[in-house]
Each structure stands twice: as C-alpha cells, then as structure tokens.
Design an enzyme around this catalytic site. Structure first.
Site, mmCIF file in Angstrom:
data_model
loop_
_atom_site.group_PDB
_atom_site.id
_atom_site.type_symbol
_atom_site.label_atom_id
_atom_site.label_comp_id
_atom_site.label_asym_id
_atom_site.label_seq_id
_atom_site.Cartn_x
_atom_site.Cartn_y
_atom_site.Cartn_z
ATOM 1 N N ASP A 88 17.325 4.018 -4.412
ATOM 2 C CA ASP A 88 17.024 5.539 -4.459
ATOM 3 C C ASP A 88 15.737 5.860 -3.623
ATOM 4 O OD1 ASP A 88 14.849 4.549 -6.173
ATOM 5 O OD2 ASP A 88 15.686 5.147 -7.775
ATOM 6 N N ASP A 90 12.315 8.121 -3.504
ATOM 7 C CA ASP A 90 11.471 9.269 -4.123
ATOM 8 C C ASP A 90 10.622 9.871 -3.111
ATOM 9 O OD1 ASP A 90 12.158 8.128 -6.874
ATOM 10 O OD2 ASP A 90 11.103 6.335 -6.216
ATOM 11 N N ASP A 168 0.643 2.048 -8.442
ATOM 12 C CA ASP A 168 0.480 0.707 -8.871
ATOM 13 C C ASP A 168 0.318 -0.254 -7.940
ATOM 14 O OD1 ASP A 168 3.060 0.847 -8.215
ATOM 15 O OD2 ASP A 168 4.093 0.397 -9.995
HETATM 16 P P1 ATP Z 1 12.547 0.593 -8.019
HETATM 17 O O1 ATP Z 1 13.256 1.916 -7.994
HETATM 18 O O2 ATP Z 1 13.159 -0.691 -7.312
HETATM 19 O O3 ATP Z 1 12.344 0.453 -9.592
HETATM 20 P P2 ATP Z 1 9.989 1.851 -7.271
HETATM 21 O O4 ATP Z 1 8.845 1.194 -6.890
HETATM 22 O O5 ATP Z 1 10.605 2.815 -6.580
HETATM 23 O O6 ATP Z 1 11.165 0.570 -7.447
HETATM 24 P P3 ATP Z 1 9.905 3.625 -9.486
HETATM 25 O O7 ATP Z 1 9.713 3.407 -11.091
HETATM 26 O O8 ATP Z 1 11.210 4.223 -8.938
HETATM 27 O O9 ATP Z 1 9.649 2.315 -8.874
HETATM 28 O O10 ATP Z 1 8.510 4.398 -8.839
HETATM 29 C C1 ATP Z 1 8.434 4.985 -7.765
HETATM 30 C C2 ATP Z 1 6.897 4.819 -7.152
HETATM 31 O O11 ATP Z 1 6.020 5.502 -8.310
HETATM 32 C C3 ATP Z 1 6.601 3.359 -7.087
HETATM 33 O O12 ATP Z 1 6.670 2.822 -5.952
HETATM 34 C C4 ATP Z 1 4.755 3.560 -7.196
HETATM 35 O O13 ATP Z 1 4.356 4.047 -6.007
HETATM 36 C C5 ATP Z 1 4.966 4.493 -8.436
HETATM 37 N N1 ATP Z 1 4.966 4.358 -9.731
HETATM 38 C C6 ATP Z 1 5.987 4.064 -10.688
HETATM 39 N N2 ATP Z 1 5.683 3.457 -11.894
HETATM 40 C C7 ATP Z 1 4.173 3.569 -11.675
HETATM 41 C C8 ATP Z 1 3.075 3.032 -12.660
HETATM 42 N N3 ATP Z 1 3.492 2.624 -13.777
HETATM 43 N N4 ATP Z 1 1.942 3.291 -12.346
HETATM 44 C C9 ATP Z 1 1.537 3.297 -11.024
HETATM 45 N N5 ATP Z 1 2.529 4.046 -10.016
HETATM 46 C C10 ATP Z 1 3.655 3.865 -10.508
HETATM 47 MG MG MG Z 2 12.429 3.976 -6.917
#
Ligand code: ATP
Ligand code: MG
Length: 465
Positions: A88, A90, A168
């Site tokens: 996905d 963001d 994070d």
């Molecule tokens: P995936 O979609 O594979 O789970 P992702 O890194 O895109 O991985 P998401 O949960 O979609 O994870 O979050 C998007 C972005 O938001 C992350 O890449 C990170 O930069 C930020 N993020 C998400 N959760 C947190 C958190 N708990 N603390 C700080 N930043 C976060």
């Molecule tokens: Mg994501």
C-alpha cells in the site's frame, strides 16, 4: 536493483553525506534531532512512477495541484528499495485533514489517536496524513501522554523534518516528493536499508515507552525484510516488553494480524519468542504451549502452512491460528474437567470459554473469530464419530474444512495417532456410493468390536436366574 545499489553507493561516497552521517551518528548517541534531509535526485534512485499505484498518484497530484506539498512515505519506499512490491502507499502532506478532505471528492477523516484522511477510488483507499510534530517539541496542551510515557494522542501538526523525527525506524523515514521526484532521506535510511538493519530513530527506551507497539514492529520488519535489529534497538526490547500490557487489546489484535498473516508468520513467531514478546501477547496460552513440545511443533506447522497459503494467494483467517495457539490450554483444561466428572462435550465448551475470555484481556478477538475458534475445537470432538448420517452431515458444516485441517495438524504433530485424517481425506474425494461404503465399513468394524464395549453380559446375567 544492481543499478540501485551502485547509485546509492555513489551517493554515499559524497563528502557532504559523510558529514551528515557523522551528525546523525551523534544524534543517535546524544539524542540530537535530525533536521536536515539528504536529497537524492530522481536520476540517482530507482523509485519510478511506474511502481506507484494509479490511486496514489492521483492523490499526490491532487494535493500538488491544490498547492500543497505531497510525498509518499515509509513502508512503500522501504519495500520498493528492498525489492518487494509495495502493498500500500501512504501519503503525507502539509495540508490539514480538513484541507485534504476538501481537495478530493470522496474522502473521510478518520482516527482519534492520529487524525488521518482516507481518500477513496472505487475499492482502493489511500491513507493521507498531515506532517506531525514529535513529543518534545509539541504544544503540551494538545499532547496526551500516559504515566509510562505512552503517547495517547498525537495530533500536533509540524514540518516534514519533525514528521521524520517522530517516525519509528530509520528505514521508514524516507519521503518521495511528487514535485521533483526526489527522495528525501532524514535518518540515513538508505544506508540502513543497504546494511539490512532495523534501527529506531532516537532513544530506544523513550521511543518504546511512547508506543510499545514499536517493539512488535521492529520484530515484524526484521522478519519480513530479513534484516537484523540494531544492537540498542534490540537491547531495549526485553526489559520493556511488559509495556505491551498497556496497549489496548483491539490494537494488539490488528498488530497480531500483521505479525502472523503477512507471509512471514513462522519467523516472526520465533523472533517474538526470543525477545520475550510472545508471552506478553498470549500470557496464559504461552504457559501451556511452553510445556508441551508437541503443541509447540503444532503451532510451527500451522504457521508454516499459513505462510504458504499466503504465498499461494489462498485465504487465511486469524481464527485458525488462534485456535491452534490456545489449543494446548483448551485440551488440558478439558481433560481436568473430564477427570472431575464432566461430560467431554460440556468440558470442551467450558474450557473454550475460559481460554477465550482469558486471552481477550490482552489481545482482543472479535466475536466472529472466537465463534469460529469454538467451532473448530468442538468439531474435533465430532470428527471421530462418523456413523449413520453423521459423516455426510459433518462435511457440509461451514467449519468442516478448517476443522479437518486442524485435525491433520494434530496428527502431523503427533498429538493423536494417524488414521482419522486420512479417512476424512478419502471421504472427501469419494463419490456418494463410495462414501456409503466407507461408513458401512466403519459400522461393520465397530459392530465387531461392539460386544466387547457394550455391557451385554449384564443382560445375560439377569436372564440366567
Ligand atoms: P507495512 O505497511 O508493511 O505494515 P509500514 O511501514 O507502511 O509497513 P504502516 O503501519 O503502514 O507501516 O505505517 C506507515 C508509516 O507510518 C511507517 O512507515 C512509519 O513511518 C510510520 N509509523 C507507523 N506506525 C508507527 C509508530 N507506531 N510509530 C512511529 N511511526 C509509525
Ligand atoms: Mg503501510
């Protein structure tokens, strides 16, 4: 991808990068904020618009045309740079949620902890967030923190630099600017991606206290990307694992789905165990699992199967894995109740209720899944009983297939002797005539055994005098 590493390498050799790296190393040890991005122009990185979904591009251009800044951020860039197709996209912008909503025809503001906007394109949803500020710089009136340092609400808007600071991991703090197609690297993400390292931005203890779910995320990314966890990022996990108790069970359910149903469940499971996080997520079930190697193996098989199903594009449900996870507890409790004089079916129902109500205290289980778990368990009692019309009725049960898979796993793990699983495999493949014959054969076998089991002799005893 070869070209990628070459351009990244060239970029890494540039002198200003060395200075920046030095500053960032300082920031890691002395907790100084990183405020400068390294900008990698389009020609020096491999992220092309071809890999970005139509909907994500529409959002990026929609925001840009309305006069806002718009970037892709986080996971999608990390995944693309590690050779995985992003699942996905963001988007992050300097537009406020209301402004984002006004820019698109179909958009909705969601969330409490983080206010985000969902922009809809048919069945596709793109999540759009406004740049946020980090805890220290925030207007304390709008920042809600718990006693242990957990951020309960985090809706203070900020600059892109501040936004990067509160992400994070370094590998998640990359931005792709739609205005010039350049990558903005605030935390040496490219270097960590190259070194295959999961590293928290800032001080690990503070960052885990702010949001204990980051501990689970560290494990998830390490398993998914096959990265190692940087020493300090890893060292802080075990001492702080207990903080997961403070995370709402519903959030942990969502996170567990990502942990176990993303195609790397088995590896994630072992890492979670190694870092003492598993016991926090499943405190009671873990105790039973821990003392039964065959059940531990059962779970390993289930996770392997689930990973394979995901790779093959077949459907998976959290109910099945949860049913396996809690099974040792249910079996042991059922046995204890039977010993206490309770009929097996009632004992199963009670043991199931107790296991589920204990588990939902840490990780929530939505009703539709807990119902499915109960059905899978209860069918384990019914699968051996195949006489008359029973087998024919059982195969039409909506949960038959899951219960049958569950039975095969139990046999595979040596919990029960093999045989019954094969019978059901054959039964499903048989035509109606063959099915009848299979059940009759069962009847013949059982009736031969029947005199030994039934108290017939009693009758003849009465008849004698
Ligand atoms: P995936 O979609 O594979 O789970 P992702 O890194 O895109 O991985 P998401 O949960 O979609 O994870 O979050 C998007 C972005 O938001 C992350 O890449 C990170 O930069 C930020 N993020 C998400 N959760 C947190 C958190 N708990 N603390 C700080 N930043 C976060
Ligand atoms: Mg994501």
């Amino acid at each position: 991808m070869k070209q990628t590493s070459n351009t990244v390498l060239q970029w890494l050799k540039q002198p200003y990068t060395v200075i920046l790296n030095f500053l960032q190393q300082l920031s890691r040890t002395n907790k100084i904020s990183v405020t400068q991005a390294t900008i990698i122009p389009r020609e020096d990185h491999p992220i092309s618009r071809k890999i970005i979904s139509r909907s994500a591009l529409d959002v990026l251009y929609g925001l840009k045309d309305a006069g806002y800044e718009a970037y892709l951020v986080g996971g999608c860039l990390r995944d693309a740079l590690t050779g995985t197709a992003p699942k996905d996209f963001d988007v992050v912008t300097n537009a406020k949620p209301e402004e984002i909503q006004r820019t698109f025809r179909r958009a909705r503001i969601i969330g409490r902890r983080f206010r985000l906007v969902h922009v809809y394109f048919g069945r596709d949803v793109i999540e759009v967030a406004t740049f946020r500020s980090n805890a220290e710089d925030a207007d304390t009136k709008r920042l809600v923190q718990s006693k242990s340092g957990q951020l309960l609400r985090d809706n203070v808007f900020g600059t892109i630099e501040e936004d990067a600071q509160r992400r994070d991991f370094t590998i998640n703090a990359l931005y792709y600017n739609i205005a010039n197609f350049a990558l903005y690297d605030f935390a040496n993400a490219l270097q960590d991606i190259k070194a295959r390292t999961v590293r928290l931005i800032g001080d690990p203890e503070t960052r885990y206290r702010e949001d204990p779910v980051r501990m689970l995320r560290a494990i998830r990314f390490a398993a998914k990307l096959d990265f190692s966890i940087e020493r300090n990022t890893a060292a802080a996990i075990k001492p702080l694992a207990h903080l997961l108790k403070e995370v709402p069970p519903a959030r942990l359910f969502d996170e567990c789905n990502k942990l176990f149903l993303s195609g790397h469940g088995e590896k994630t499971f072992h890492l979670l165990d190694e870092y003492r996080l598993l016991i926090q997520l499943f405190p009671t079930a873990y105790r039973y699992l821990d003392r039964s190697p065959s059940h531990y193996a059962l779970l390993g098989h289930a996770l392997q199967n689930t990973d394979k199903r995901i790779t093959d594009g077949r459907p998976v449900t959290p109910a099945f894995l949860l049913a396996v996870f809690l099974w040792p507890q249910v079996v042991e409790q059922q046995r204890a109740k039977i010993t206490g004089g309770m009929p097996p079916v009632v004992a199963m129902t009670q043991a199931a209720s107790e296991a589920i109500s204990e588990q939902v205290k840490t990780v929530a289980i939505p009703k539709r899944f807990s119902l499915m778990m109960r059905e899978i368990w209860e069918l384990q009692e019914r699968l051996p009983r195949r006489h008359g019309q029973r087998a024919a009725r059982l195969v039409t049960h909506p949960r038959f297939r899951a219960a049958y898979d569950f039975l095969l796993l139990r046999e595979e793990a040596g919990e029960i002797p093999p045989g019954l699983g094969q019978w059901w495999t054959d039964y499903q493949e048989a035509n109606p005539k063959q099915r009848d014959a299979m059940v009759k054969a069962l009847n013949v076998r059982d009736s031969k055994r029947a005199p030994r089991r039934r108290p017939r002799r009693k009758k003849s005893n009465h008849a004698k005098p």
